[in-house]
Design a protein around this motif. Structure first.
Motif, PDB file in Angstrom:
ATOM      1  N   GLY A 144       0.793  -1.211  -0.013  1.00 28.09           N
ATOM      2  CA  GLY A 144       0.078  -0.102  -0.106  1.00 28.09           C
ATOM      3  C   GLY A 144       0.802   1.249   0.162  1.00 28.09           C
ATOM      4  N   TYR A 145       2.128   1.181  -0.349  1.00 29.95           N
ATOM      5  CA  TYR A 145       3.088   2.291  -0.627  1.00 29.95           C
ATOM      6  C   TYR A 145       3.413   2.528  -1.414  1.00 29.95           C
ATOM      7  N   ALA A 146       3.779   4.090  -1.973  1.00 30.60           N
ATOM      8  CA  ALA A 146       4.766   4.344  -3.092  1.00 30.60           C
ATOM      9  C   ALA A 146       5.860   4.960  -2.766  1.00 30.60           C
ATOM     10  N   ILE A 147       6.771   5.168  -3.633  1.00 30.24           N
ATOM     11  CA  ILE A 147       8.094   5.747  -3.252  1.00 30.24           C
ATOM     12  C   ILE A 147       7.534   7.179  -3.066  1.00 30.24           C
ATOM     13  N   GLY A 148       7.936   8.038  -1.905  1.00 28.53           N
ATOM     14  CA  GLY A 148       7.862   9.405  -1.914  1.00 28.53           C
ATOM     15  C   GLY A 148       8.997  10.176  -2.236  1.00 28.53           C
ATOM     16  N   ASN A 149      10.195   9.634  -1.672  1.00 27.77           N
ATOM     17  CA  ASN A 149      11.460  10.397  -2.219  1.00 27.77           C
ATOM     18  C   ASN A 149      12.560   9.207  -1.774  1.00 27.77           C
ATOM     19  N   ILE A 150      14.039   9.441  -2.519  1.00 27.55           N
ATOM     20  CA  ILE A 150      14.937   8.835  -2.217  1.00 27.55           C
ATOM     21  C   ILE A 150      16.182   9.740  -1.999  1.00 27.55           C
ATOM     22  N   ASP A 151      17.010   9.472  -1.006  1.00 29.23           N
ATOM     23  CA  ASP A 151      18.166  10.255  -0.654  1.00 29.23           C
ATOM     24  C   ASP A 151      19.491   9.339  -0.705  1.00 29.23           C
ATOM     25  N   LEU A 152      20.326   9.288  -1.470  1.00 26.42           N
ATOM     26  CA  LEU A 152      21.465   8.262  -1.502  1.00 26.42           C
ATOM     27  C   LEU A 152      22.613   9.169  -1.512  1.00 26.42           C
ATOM     28  N   THR A 153      23.555   8.564  -0.563  1.00 28.76           N
ATOM     29  CA  THR A 153      25.008   8.883  -0.473  1.00 28.76           C
ATOM     30  C   THR A 153      25.871   7.782  -1.010  1.00 28.76           C
ATOM     31  N   ILE A 154      26.779   8.305  -2.043  1.00 27.16           N
ATOM     32  CA  ILE A 154      27.611   7.261  -2.324  1.00 27.16           C
ATOM     33  C   ILE A 154      29.174   7.725  -1.770  1.00 27.16           C
ATOM     34  N   ILE A 155      29.878   6.794  -1.119  1.00 21.66           N
ATOM     35  CA  ILE A 155      31.118   7.392  -0.385  1.00 21.66           C
ATOM     36  C   ILE A 155      32.295   6.688  -1.021  1.00 21.66           C
ATOM     37  N   CYS A 156      33.127   7.474  -1.847  1.00 18.91           N
ATOM     38  CA  CYS A 156      34.264   6.885  -2.628  1.00 18.91           C
ATOM     39  C   CYS A 156      35.106   8.111  -2.667  1.00 18.91           C
ATOM     40  N   GLU A 157      36.320   7.717  -2.957  1.00 20.56           N
ATOM     41  CA  GLU A 157      37.520   8.572  -3.278  1.00 20.56           C
ATOM     42  C   GLU A 157      37.647   8.839  -4.942  1.00 20.56           C
ATOM     43  N   VAL A 206      14.392  12.128  -6.611  1.00 15.75           N
ATOM     44  CA  VAL A 206      15.524  11.186  -6.283  1.00 15.75           C
ATOM     45  C   VAL A 206      16.714  12.141  -6.231  1.00 15.75           C
ATOM     46  N   SER A 207      17.308  11.930  -5.065  1.00 16.38           N
ATOM     47  CA  SER A 207      18.569  12.640  -4.788  1.00 16.38           C
ATOM     48  C   SER A 207      19.754  11.725  -4.769  1.00 16.38           C
ATOM     49  N   ILE A 208      20.808  12.394  -5.330  1.00 18.95           N
ATOM     50  CA  ILE A 208      22.235  11.592  -5.541  1.00 18.95           C
ATOM     51  C   ILE A 208      23.180  12.409  -5.120  1.00 18.95           C
ATOM     52  N   LYS A 209      23.803  11.941  -3.805  1.00 12.59           N
ATOM     53  CA  LYS A 209      24.887  12.948  -3.376  1.00 12.59           C
ATOM     54  C   LYS A 209      26.237  11.849  -3.205  1.00 12.59           C
ATOM     55  N   ALA A 210      27.491  12.671  -3.271  1.00 13.91           N
ATOM     56  CA  ALA A 210      28.689  11.696  -2.989  1.00 13.91           C
ATOM     57  C   ALA A 210      29.478  12.521  -2.118  1.00 13.91           C
ATOM     58  N   THR A 211      30.147  11.744  -1.313  1.00 12.30           N
ATOM     59  CA  THR A 211      31.415  12.257  -0.420  1.00 12.30           C
ATOM     60  C   THR A 211      32.694  11.441  -0.488  1.00 12.30           C
ATOM     61  N   THR A 212      33.580  12.084  -0.136  1.00 10.57           N
ATOM     62  CA  THR A 212      35.034  11.190   0.119  1.00 10.57           C
ATOM     63  C   THR A 212      35.139  11.019   1.564  1.00 10.57           C
ATOM     64  N   THR A 213      35.955  10.326   2.039  1.00 10.75           N
ATOM     65  CA  THR A 213      36.176  10.335   3.577  1.00 10.75           C
ATOM     66  C   THR A 213      37.700  10.705   3.782  1.00 10.75           C
ATOM     67  N   GLU A 214      38.112  11.787   2.705  1.00 12.49           N
ATOM     68  CA  GLU A 214      39.411  12.478   3.034  1.00 12.49           C
ATOM     69  C   GLU A 214      40.554  11.486   3.159  1.00 12.49           C
ATOM     70  N   ARG A 215      40.613  10.716   2.205  1.00 12.68           N
ATOM     71  CA  ARG A 215      41.437   9.409   2.094  1.00 12.68           C
ATOM     72  C   ARG A 215      41.566   8.538   3.303  1.00 12.68           C
ATOM     73  N   LEU A 216      40.671   8.754   4.171  1.00 11.36           N
ATOM     74  CA  LEU A 216      40.504   7.856   5.613  1.00 11.36           C
ATOM     75  C   LEU A 216      39.757   6.732   5.484  1.00 11.36           C
ATOM     76  N   GLY A 217      40.425   5.628   6.034  1.00 10.28           N
ATOM     77  CA  GLY A 217      39.456   4.280   6.075  1.00 10.28           C
ATOM     78  C   GLY A 217      39.790   3.684   4.741  1.00 10.28           C
ATOM     79  N   PHE A 218      38.727   2.596   4.587  1.00  8.79           N
ATOM     80  CA  PHE A 218      38.701   1.568   3.515  1.00  8.79           C
ATOM     81  C   PHE A 218      38.283   2.501   2.178  1.00  8.79           C
ATOM     82  N   THR A 219      37.431   3.288   2.201  1.00 13.30           N
ATOM     83  CA  THR A 219      36.831   4.000   1.055  1.00 13.30           C
ATOM     84  C   THR A 219      38.030   5.084   0.524  1.00 13.30           C
ATOM     85  N   GLY A 220      38.681   5.548   1.842  1.00  9.60           N
ATOM     86  CA  GLY A 220      39.848   6.725   1.303  1.00  9.60           C
ATOM     87  C   GLY A 220      41.078   5.918   0.751  1.00  9.60           C
TER      88      GLY A 220
END
Ligand code: CTP
Ligand code: MG
Length: 386
Positions: free
Chosen positions: A316-329, A355-369
């Motif tokens: 009984g539900y439809a998508i209202g909004n999607i907010d995505l963050t991709i974390i990579c260098e 649909v919102s698509i965002k991205a960020t780095t982790t300042e070269r820290l951690g496995f994504t960095g």
């Protein structure tokens, strides 16, 4: 009550002296909890809100403490002993008011806790022209007279019939006289019948389905109304590896490494899929597409997300909004964002404005960095389908 019309002086009798045998359980139904309060207290509050200045609660003999607790404390309340029948209980309530008679009295079943203010208003207004007034509802089904052996024995004309509820409103002097005159006769179904038998005219005003009487055990268990909005969140990580394809948001990107996993390892679509499943409380991506199942080996992840959206629709539900963050260098997401948005909107059957698509780095820290993997997190809002 509205501001223009002055509230007429009125008292109320709440009959709460029954045993509640049909509901069963340890204590009578009127003292049990319903929608966060004892059943009896709902009517007490509704009557006080409507301007009632005295309420007589008619309780089972020996249960004044329970009745007082269930009613809640208020100076307007008085508790008296009830009788063997409802009619005797009403009589006990009327007698308790006789020494200081009100102009009007409302007689109400404790077992009808949802008492709308509009009904009280309609009843009091009708007493200006009639000695009695009762809330009624139309009969919507056709009617059959039940003969011997459960065989139909004629019909009744539903247009002339009404279902009767409480509170029933009366000019006090008239209803007391009518009850006294009734004494010795068989038990009456309600107080309107008593007044009518003594010649008093009873106005029929519109009742309300909310005034339904709690009668059986199942009347206590109401289905929870589905909320208007639901929210879910999802999170996923996949390892970056040379020689793999890189799929993100359902599109293939050119990059020196790709994501490894059982399916196409589209970490972004996996996070959104989990968020949708989370919002409807229906497991996670692994529940619906187990990695142990070979049919999902190398599978495209858009089908996972489309399936989750279909399940949401079935709930009984439809998508209202999607907010995505991709974390990579790397790679840079910005240049691909418009295409990703369009593709996610396509898969989920929504407009890309939600649909919102965002991205960020982790300042070269951690496995994504260190560019060992890509993480993604998503929040999805669902709205109840029309
Ligand atoms: N009532 C009362 N005195 C009685 C019988 C009933 O005050 N001797 C009240 C009930 O407490 C209830 C209302 O009249 O608020 C309507 O009665 P009903 O729904 O029949 O309640 P019970 O008699 O308590 O339930 P049951 O018939 O299942 O035993
Ligand atoms: Mg009863």
């Amino acid at each position: 009550m509205n501001n223009q019309a002055p509230v007429p002086e009125f008292a109320a009798i709440i009959v709460a002296a029954g045993k509640g045998l049909r509901v069963g359980g340890e204590k009578p139904k009127q003292f049990r909890e319903w929608r966060g309060k004892p059943v009896l207290r709902h009517s007490v509050k509704a009557l006080l809100n409507a301007g009632c200045d005295r309420i007589v609660v008619v309780a089972p003999k020996g249960m004044h403490d329970e009745a007082s607790h269930a009613a809640g404390s208020n100076d307007a309340l008085m508790i008296v002993d009830g009788g063997k029948t409802r009619q005797q209980s009403v009589m006990a309530g009327l007698e308790a008011l006789v020494s200081l008679p009100p102009e009007y009295v409302l007689i109400h079943d404790a077992a009808r806790p949802d008492l709308p203010q509009e009904v009280i208003e309609r009843l009091l207004r009708a007493l200006e022209t009639h000695p009695g007034a009762i809330p009624t509802l139309p009969v919507v089904d056709s009617l059959a007279v039940c003969g011997e052996g459960n065989v139909m024995d004629g019909k009744a004309d539903r247009d002339t019939l009404r279902r009767v509820q409480t509170p029933q409103a009366f000019r006090f002097a008239d209803v007391v006289a009518a009850h006294r005159a009734w004494r010795g006769q068989p038990n009456a179904g309600d107080d309107a019948q008593v007044l009518s038998a003594s010649g008093g005219s009873v106005a029929l005003v519109d009742g309300d389905e909310r005034l339904k009487k709690i009668t059986f055990a199942e009347d206590f268990s109401e289905p929870m109304a589905a909320p208007q909005y639901r929210i879910g969140q999802g999170y996923d990580v996949h390892r970056l590896q040379a020689g793999e394809e890189l799929w993100l948001c359902g599109i293939k990107l050119e990059h020196d490494k790709g994501l490894s996993g059982h399916s196409d390892a589209d970490v972004a679509l996996h996070a959104i899929t989990d968020a949708v499943l989370g919002a409807i409380g229906n497991g996670d991506i692994g529940t619906h597409f187990p990695p142990s199942d070979p049919q999902w080996s190398g599978a495209r992840s858009d089908q996972f997300l489309a399936h989750a959206v279909k399940l949401a629709g079935e709930s009984g539900y439809a998508i209202g909004n999607i907010d995505l963050t991709i974390i990579c260098e790397a790679p840079k997401i910005g240049p691909h964002r418009p295409q990703m948005r369009t593709r996610v909107a396509e898969i989920t059957g929504t407009d890309e404005t939600v649909v919102s698509i965002k991205a960020t780095t982790t300042e070269r820290l951690g496995f994504t960095g260190r560019e060992e993997g890509i993480a993604a997190q998503a929040i999805v809002g669902l709205t109840k389908s029309a």
